[in-house]
Design an enzyme around this catalytic site. Structure first.
Site: not given
Ligand code: PGA
Length: 255
Positions: A9, A11, A98, A100, A171, A177, A217
């Site tokens: 992803n 983003k 997601h 976010e 997640e 992140g 992460s």
């Molecule tokens: P990250 O994000 O690996 O940077 O923690 C995972 C995600 O948001 O899908």
């Protein structure tokens, strides 16, 4: 055998030049290093979708994903992207829900139900994200029920035939992140609970077929332990998917 999937992803990252360079590196390394049974899904921002597909059209195990789509098929929704459009650009997967999007764009379980219907109606595969917040996790109880409830609310109206197409991504929001990763015990506990929850609705046989990915992460150093968990079927990778070496090393952790 359940499908093993490692999805990247991106983003809101990458210019066209950067995206092209990243994809060609990923393809080259994947050819040499990643098992052909491991499914790679690249989920760049929408402007990249057209050229990206052309770059890996001949790869049998690399697929294209979008990061979102609108719940309606078309209409006066300036700035939005529909599932039929994604289909016409030969997109294969769509990330939905997601955290976010849930947080910054106020996407509700109800809205995600409609988006899931759109995605499936257009023969796309939803990668449905779920996960609890830090405060829910720290409360010490109720977080498993909360995450299972996200599936109930947005997915359990589907027929068994439709549900069989869904990919789940667990997640934990506190791990996205942040550099904090769920331990393999925490991931396995949640993945097993989700599979049991799916089995209660759709039966054990179908539940055993649904890929449940871990996200938050994930990196080359922790992927082997996470992917070794019996109910973890791969990962949804954010930050580490922007570096070809890291993304491929994570994909190689699928045994
Ligand atoms: P990250 O994000 O690996 O940077 O923690 C995972 C995600 O948001 O899908």
């Amino acid at each position: 055998m359940r499908k093993k999937i490692v999805a990247g992803n991106w983003k809101m990252n990458m210019t066209k030049e950067e995206g092209q360079a990243l994809i060609s590196e990923v393809i080259n390394m994947a050819n040499d290093e990643v098992k052909s049974s491991t499914v790679l899904v690249l989920c760049p921002p929408a402007p990249h979708l057209g050229y990206a597909k052309k770059m890996f059209q001949s790869q049998s195990n690399v697929f294209l994903g979008a990061q979102n789509c609108h719940e309606k098929a078309s209409g006066a929704y300036t700035g939005e992207i529909s599932a039929p459009m994604l289909k016409s650009f030969e997109v294969d997967y769509v990330v939905l829900g997601h955290s976010e999007r849930r947080e910054y764009f106020k996407e509700s379980d109800e809205l995600l139900k409609a988006k899931t219907d759109q995605v499936l109606a257009n023969q796309l595969i939803p990668i449905f994200c779920c996960g609890e917040s830090l405060s829910q996790r720290q409360a010490g109880s109720g977080f498993i029920e909360f995450v299972c409830g996200q599936l109930t609310n947005s997915l359990f109206h589907l027929s068994a035939e439709q549900f069989a197409k869904v990919v789940i991504a667990y997640e934990p929001i506190w791990a996205i992140g942040t550099g904090l990763t769920a331990s393999s015990e925490q991931a396995q506990e949640m993945h097993a609970a989700l599979r049991k929850h799916i089995a209660a609705q759709y039966g054990e046989a179908l539940a055993q077929e649904i890929p449940i990915l871990y996200g938050g992460s994930a990196k080359p150093s922790n992927a082997p332990e996470l992917f070794a968990c019996p109910d973890v079927d791969g990962g949804l990778i954010g930050g580490a998917s922007l570096k070809s070496r890291d993304f491929i090393d994570i994909a190689k952790a699928i045994k």
